[in-house]
Write a protein that holds these residues in place. Structure first.
Motif, PDB file in Angstrom:
ATOM      1  N   TYR A 193       0.830  -1.213   0.000  1.00 42.67           N
ATOM      2  CA  TYR A 193       0.000   0.000   0.000  1.00 42.67           C
ATOM      3  C   TYR A 193       0.863   1.262   0.000  1.00 42.67           C
ATOM      4  O   TYR A 193       0.556   2.236  -0.708  1.00 42.67           O
ATOM      5  N   THR A 194       1.946   1.257   0.784  1.00 41.22           N
ATOM      6  CA  THR A 194       2.787   2.460   0.863  1.00 41.22           C
ATOM      7  C   THR A 194       3.429   2.775  -0.478  1.00 41.22           C
ATOM      8  O   THR A 194       3.408   3.928  -0.943  1.00 41.22           O
ATOM      9  N   GLY A 244       3.546   6.178  -5.523  1.00 38.98           N
ATOM     10  CA  GLY A 244       3.834   6.182  -6.955  1.00 38.98           C
ATOM     11  C   GLY A 244       4.723   5.067  -7.439  1.00 38.98           C
ATOM     12  O   GLY A 244       5.226   5.125  -8.567  1.00 38.98           O
ATOM     13  N   GLY A 245       4.957   4.060  -6.628  1.00 39.65           N
ATOM     14  CA  GLY A 245       5.811   2.950  -7.036  1.00 39.65           C
ATOM     15  C   GLY A 245       7.184   3.025  -6.399  1.00 39.65           C
ATOM     16  O   GLY A 245       7.583   4.052  -5.824  1.00 39.65           O
ATOM     17  N   VAL A 246       7.934   1.942  -6.541  1.00 37.32           N
ATOM     18  CA  VAL A 246       9.242   1.840  -5.877  1.00 37.32           C
ATOM     19  C   VAL A 246      10.201   2.908  -6.384  1.00 37.32           C
ATOM     20  O   VAL A 246      10.827   3.640  -5.602  1.00 37.32           O
ATOM     21  N   THR A 247      10.336   3.032  -7.706  1.00 38.08           N
ATOM     22  CA  THR A 247      11.320   3.965  -8.275  1.00 38.08           C
ATOM     23  C   THR A 247      11.004   5.406  -7.897  1.00 38.08           C
ATOM     24  O   THR A 247      11.885   6.159  -7.447  1.00 38.08           O
ATOM     25  N   GLU A 248       9.747   5.817  -8.092  1.00 38.85           N
ATOM     26  CA  GLU A 248       9.379   7.203  -7.787  1.00 38.85           C
ATOM     27  C   GLU A 248       9.518   7.506  -6.301  1.00 38.85           C
ATOM     28  O   GLU A 248      10.012   8.582  -5.918  1.00 38.85           O
ATOM     29  N   ALA A 249       9.126   6.581  -5.459  1.00 36.01           N
ATOM     30  CA  ALA A 249       9.203   6.810  -4.012  1.00 36.01           C
ATOM     31  C   ALA A 249      10.651   7.004  -3.563  1.00 36.01           C
ATOM     32  O   ALA A 249      10.964   7.939  -2.811  1.00 36.01           O
ATOM     33  N   TYR A 302       5.914  15.009   3.741  1.00 37.38           N
ATOM     34  CA  TYR A 302       6.288  16.214   2.980  1.00 37.38           C
ATOM     35  C   TYR A 302       5.235  16.535   1.920  1.00 37.38           C
ATOM     36  O   TYR A 302       4.899  17.697   1.699  1.00 37.38           O
ATOM     37  N   ARG A 303       4.711  15.503   1.275  1.00 33.00           N
ATOM     38  CA  ARG A 303       3.687  15.731   0.249  1.00 33.00           C
ATOM     39  C   ARG A 303       2.371  16.209   0.841  1.00 33.00           C
ATOM     40  O   ARG A 303       1.664  17.012   0.234  1.00 33.00           O
ATOM     41  N   THR A 304       2.026  15.703   2.009  1.00 31.45           N
ATOM     42  CA  THR A 304       0.702  16.015   2.579  1.00 31.45           C
ATOM     43  C   THR A 304       0.724  17.164   3.576  1.00 31.45           C
ATOM     44  O   THR A 304      -0.273  17.872   3.737  1.00 31.45           O
TER      45      THR A 304
END
Length: 552
Positions: free
Chosen positions: A203-204, A209-214, A312-314
């Motif tokens: 879920y995280t 946004g996926g492994v690479t983006e995260a 940071y995003r939220t």
């Protein structure tokens, strides 16, 4: 995020019902002293592996070290490698078989009794039991603190009330059921933990946004490291700290080395090697224990670090800034409550309760047997008292009370610190001694005693007077010598394990070479392989007709 109280109550009732039922199954199979203390020496390898892993992985890993990963970054993933390599492979394949055989040969039923009988020393048994009984409550308190903090942030319960309720539930089946009940419940809880951590991982990464983006986003956030942490060597959440910096010393010497290697010398884990019926069971357990630890600690540390991306995003802040006073013990609970679906928060609470209960149960049983059996029954009463189980239950109750009191008074951000302190102390006191007991026949009684005492005292001295993480808050060095630490420069950053463990090993070797070794008869008994005995037993069970046809 609010938790549906009605659903939670129903889940808790079902969970506790399953817990007590499984504990009862273990209780029914107990056979007096050996069943209560050592689970009858016939535990299935999968049960042993899951119990071992669940006893090792607790809220200290998920809440405490997950919060540390949020603060210091993914460098903690090196601890995952250490946990699996040393804690599972080396432990099960190399240490485990010899521990099982030697414990059976000597008739030992606790870890202190194991090393005491190996070196024919009541002092070693009593000193080890006292060391465990006095200092393990610090480790146990960190575990129940983690559970209390999660209950506090999730349910809005008063922290003190949460501690009491949680402790009473564990104490009820540990005191009544013994080690087999503990191991059965551990295995059930381990399965629940696997499902919880698996969902958290998937879920995280999906949410971010996926492994690479995260991971790329986390890498790009290096400029957000607080100046205070950057000055101490923090170079971003996907990089190791600067070599030789204060944070590097903390991460490498205290956390990675102290906890990674220290697992080999943990009494509550080593005693589980003696619960299986043969060496093959231990080797089979690797296939269960390895993947379990990978899922537990790997997910906790990775998600802990990635919580910075979510906050940071939220909220526009990093994880340390999203919780009161930068308390790392609150980061993972805050992340779970803010980021996860409501139903998952409710279910994951049971996962965390399982993690805390399994480790605390193992600690309570080990502390109680150390005080009740090793110190009182075997040392003070010289083995004359026949009320072994009764005295052990009293010991468990007493050490539980001490752990709860410590949980009330310890400061914030203490979970990971207390865990590393106890594991480091065990490594300094027991690791050299344990290695000598299993692998070096030349180890003498005097060498073992010197190793145990020097390792313990040097570790405690370094904690009190040199290592700044403990010496400064304790204030003993300041009170006696008028300064925070006796040494300056890099020394206050060096964990006691790097000083005390080598001293313990040197003492073991030097004193052993200078003192008389054990008789060949005793060494033959202690190191005897039981394959011949097992073959004889199996041949006795062969029906006479089969034996005749085989030419016997």
């Amino acid at each position: 995020m609010a938790v549906n109280i009605s659903v939670l109550i129903l889940l808790l009732i079902a969970y506790l019902g399953a817990t007590f039922y499984v504990a009862y199954l273990g209780y029914r199979k107990n056979s007096k002293t050996e069943g209560y203390m050592l689970a009858g020496r016939g535990v299935h390898p999968a049960i042993m592996a899951l119990s071992y892993g669940a006893a090792f992985i607790s809220t200290s890993a998920i809440i405490g070290f997950g919060g540390v990963a949020a603060s210091l970054g993914m460098g903690l993933l090196w601890l995952v490698f250490m946990n699996i390599f040393f804690g599972i492979f080396i432990a099960f394949v190399i240490f485990g078989p010899r521990t099982r055989r030697m414990g059976l040969n000597l008739g030992a039923i606790t870890y202190p009794e194991f090393i005491g009988k190996r070196f024919q020393s009541k002092f070693i048994q009593a000193f080890s039991g006292l060391l465990i009984g006095v200092f393990m409550p610090l480790y146990a308190s960190s575990v129940i603190i983690g559970a209390g903090r999660f209950l506090e942030t999730t349910l809005g319960l008063n922290y003190n009330i949460a501690l009491v309720i949680f402790t009473i539930i564990i104490a009820s089946y540990v005191i009544k059921g013994g080690l087999l009940s503990v191991m059965y419940v551990d295995a059930m809880q381990a399965i629940l933990m696997l499902f919880g951590m698996g969902f958290l991982l998937i879920y995280t990464y999906s949410m971010l946004g996926g492994v690479t983006e995260a991971h790329q986003t986390l890498t790009d956030m290096a400029n957000l490291v607080p100046p205070a942490l950057a000055a101490q060597g923090h170079q971003g959440w996907t990089s190791m700290p600067a070599f030789g910096s204060p944070i590097w010393w903390t991460m490498v010497s205290t956390i990675i080395m102290g906890v990674g290697i220290g697992v080999l010398a943990q009494p509550q884990l080593a005693v589980r090697f003696m619960t299986v019926k043969d060496d093959r069971s231990l080797k089979r357990a690797v296939a269960v224990g390895g993947p379990f630890l990978l899922m537990m600690v790997g997910v906790a540390y990775a998600i802990g670090a990635l919580s910075n991306v979510y906050f940071y995003r939220t909220m526009g802040v990093i994880s340390l800034q999203a919780v009161p006073d930068g308390n790392t013990d609150l980061i993972m609970p805050a992340f779970l409550n803010h980021a996860m679906p409501e139903m998952f928060v409710t279910l994951f609470m049971l996962c965390l309760l399982s993690a805390a209960m399994s480790t605390a149960a193992a600690q309570f049983h080990t502390m109680g047997t150390a005080i009740g059996y090793d110190v009182y029954q075997q040392s003070i009463m010289k083995g004359k008292s026949r009320a072994t189980v009764h005295v052990t239950k009293i010991g468990i109750a007493f050490t539980i009370l001490v752990a709860v009191i410590l949980a009330y008074i310890l400061p914030g951000s203490i979970i990971a610190r207390a865990t590393a302190m106890f594991m480091g102390l065990c490594t300094s006191a027991f690791l050299s001694l344990f290695i000598g007991a299993l692998f070096w026949k030349r180890t003498t009684k005097a060498g073992a005693i010197a190793s145990l005492v020097i390792g313990s005292l040097s570790s405690l001295f370094w904690l009190t007077f040199v290592h700044a993480k403990e010496a400064v808050p304790l204030g003993i060095c300041q009170a006696i010598f008028g300064k925070e630490t006796l040494l300056t420069g890099t020394w206050p950053l060096v964990d006691p394990i790097l000083i005390a463990t080598p001293l313990s090993l040197i003492a073991l070797v030097v004193v052993s070479l200078m003192t008389p070794q054990f008789s060949p008869e005793f060494l033959k008994k202690a190191f005897r392989l039981r394959f011949e005995d097992e073959k004889e037993e199996s041949s006795e069970k062969v029906p006479s007709s089969a034996a005749d046809s085989a030419g016997v």
